[in-house]
Design an enzyme around this catalytic site. Sequence first.
Site, PDB file in Angstrom:
ATOM      1  CE1 TYR A 157      -3.866   2.241   0.572  1.00 28.76           C
ATOM      2  CE2 TYR A 157      -2.724   3.480   1.504  1.00 28.76           C
ATOM      3  CZ  TYR A 157      -3.730   3.312   1.093  1.00 28.76           C
ATOM      4  OH  TYR A 157      -5.049   4.379   1.291  1.00 28.76           O
ATOM      5  CE  LYS A 159      -3.712   5.561  -2.150  1.00 26.35           C
ATOM      6  NZ  LYS A 159      -4.731   6.479  -3.017  1.00 26.35           N
TER       7      LYS A 159
END
Length: 204
Positions: A58, A62
């Site tokens: 994750y 990002k």
Amino acid sequence: SLASMTEADWDLMMNINLKGVFLCCKYALAPMRRSGGGSIVNIGSLEGIACNPLHTAYAASKGGVHALTRALAVDLGPAGIRCNAICPGWINTAFNDAYFDGLTSREAGLRAITALHPAGRLGTPGDVAETALWLASDAAGFITGQEVVVDGGRAVGHVGAVPGQLHRRGEADPAVGAGDEDRPAALVPDVVDAPLAHGTPPPS
């Protein structure tokens, strides 16, 4: 964690969080150029700046969104197209209910996480929406290539878990026992576009 993550897990996260943003930007270019310019507002995350435990893919996805945003700002600026990213912290949505419901005390969890924010509250979807509207408007006409953090001061305040305040259902209460199983749940800022993994708090 990296050790338990499969290649399929990694690809899924990258396809949703990074490739999805790439495709949206790619196919927005033609109409923006025809209209003489525009503003792209991507949704990054605080976790693309400051990482939390067990969110390897994750955080990487990002961080990729943030790098893509900066690169597009450089490449598309001559065409009158700005590109920025919003980096939300903990945004209070229904998604986070699964995390709070997994704690032995939902109320204590809310209090502890709220206390991590100098602003004295959790974020709302409206906080993110208002930032996006501003970045898309002419009022932000000289702003491009930026990561705009919307986190109520979380990143510059107390970072990390609140020891002894939170623990998950099924774990012994740290107040009454000792042992490796009595660890408080780590506190993670945030919002909300990836599923909970192995009982960890929701990602930014």
